[in-house]
Design a protein around this motif. Structure first.
Motif, PDB file in Angstrom:
ATOM      1  N   ALA A  47       0.821  -1.219   0.000  1.00 56.41           N
ATOM      2  CA  ALA A  47       0.000   0.000   0.000  1.00 56.41           C
ATOM      3  C   ALA A  47       0.855   1.269   0.000  1.00 56.41           C
ATOM      4  N   GLY A  48       1.938   1.274  -0.761  1.00 52.48           N
ATOM      5  CA  GLY A  48       2.776   2.452  -0.883  1.00 52.48           C
ATOM      6  C   GLY A  48       3.758   2.668   0.258  1.00 52.48           C
ATOM      7  N   ARG A  49       3.726   1.790   1.241  1.00 55.56           N
ATOM      8  CA  ARG A  49       4.663   1.920   2.366  1.00 55.56           C
ATOM      9  C   ARG A  49       6.005   1.296   2.010  1.00 55.56           C
ATOM     10  N   ARG A  50       7.026   1.725   2.756  1.00 53.03           N
ATOM     11  CA  ARG A  50       8.323   1.065   2.650  1.00 53.03           C
ATOM     12  C   ARG A  50       8.149  -0.362   3.174  1.00 53.03           C
ATOM     13  N   VAL A  51       8.737  -1.325   2.490  1.00 52.47           N
ATOM     14  CA  VAL A  51       8.695  -2.719   2.922  1.00 52.47           C
ATOM     15  C   VAL A  51      10.048  -3.055   3.533  1.00 52.47           C
ATOM     16  N   ASP A  52      10.065  -3.307   4.835  1.00 55.98           N
ATOM     17  CA  ASP A  52      11.317  -3.669   5.496  1.00 55.98           C
ATOM     18  C   ASP A  52      11.585  -5.167   5.413  1.00 55.98           C
ATOM     19  N   SER A  53      10.541  -5.950   5.219  1.00 60.99           N
ATOM     20  CA  SER A  53      10.705  -7.399   5.088  1.00 60.99           C
ATOM     21  C   SER A  53       9.463  -7.968   4.428  1.00 60.99           C
ATOM     22  N   ALA A  54       9.676  -8.863   3.494  1.00 60.03           N
ATOM     23  CA  ALA A  54       8.566  -9.579   2.863  1.00 60.03           C
ATOM     24  C   ALA A  54       9.015 -11.014   2.652  1.00 60.03           C
ATOM     25  N   ALA A 114       2.204  -5.390  10.373  1.00 59.79           N
ATOM     26  CA  ALA A 114       2.249  -6.785   9.936  1.00 59.79           C
ATOM     27  C   ALA A 114       1.117  -7.002   8.941  1.00 59.79           C
ATOM     28  N   VAL A 115       1.479  -7.393   7.733  1.00 62.14           N
ATOM     29  CA  VAL A 115       0.503  -7.629   6.669  1.00 62.14           C
ATOM     30  C   VAL A 115       0.525  -9.118   6.360  1.00 62.14           C
TER      31      VAL A 115
END
Length: 169
Positions: A47-54, A114-115
């Motif tokens: 959702a446009g946020r920075r992803v620190d971990s996926a 957390a997504v």
């Protein structure tokens, strides 16, 4: 400034219910035609946020090699597991994803969002499973989002996520 996203993705719990939904909506012949546009799903998750971990966890069907390579190129960590010889079912996928959830709970300060991309919520009644670990994250200040298929997601997980954060069908 928005909190960074930490994405936890159970590929089978997204892909298999997609086939079920297609079959219900368009008939049984639609099921083998189901494709998921992973770039769009990933964009929806962050959702446009920075992803620190996926991290995306799944099983090893060889025909998905291009999908796994594409997600790796986008910065997603992929963990794949063989299907059990006796059952033909996935072994350890849920637990692997839960380990990643608990690692960020222990290691990341301040909390992020957390997504969870899933399709079930199984194990909650015994204190195990994704739902229980999402509650643990929430107790320590994490934002909560659950993306799932309405037809497959356990009602308790949907309702809880919608109450404390977001449920995105």
């Amino acid at each position: 400034m928005s909190h960074p996203a930490y994405i936890f993705w159970d590929n089978s719990n997204i892909f298999i219910p997609a086939k079920y939904v297609a079959s219900r909506r368009d008939g049984v012949f639609a099921e083998p035609l189901v494709r998921i546009q992973f770039d769009n799903l990933y964009r929806l998750a962050h959702a446009g946020r920075r992803v620190d971990s996926a991290v995306c966890v799944g099983s090893v069907p060889p025909e998905l090699r291009a999908v796994w390579d594409h997600l790796r190129a986008a910065g997603v960590t992929i963990e794949l597991y063989e299907r059990g010889a006796g059952t033909g079912t996935e072994q350890g996928v849920d637990q692997c994803l839960q380990v990643h959830m608990l690692r960020v709970l222990a290691d990341v300060r301040p909390p992020g969002v957390a997504v969870l991309l899933t399709g079930d919520g199984a194990g909650y009644d015994t204190g195990a499973g994704y739902h229980a670990d999402m509650e643990r994250l929430h107790r320590f200040g994490w934002g909560i989002e659950v993306l799932s298929w309405d037809a497959a997601c356990r009602r308790a997980l949907k309702e809880w996520a919608g109450t404390v954060g977001r449920y995105i069908p």
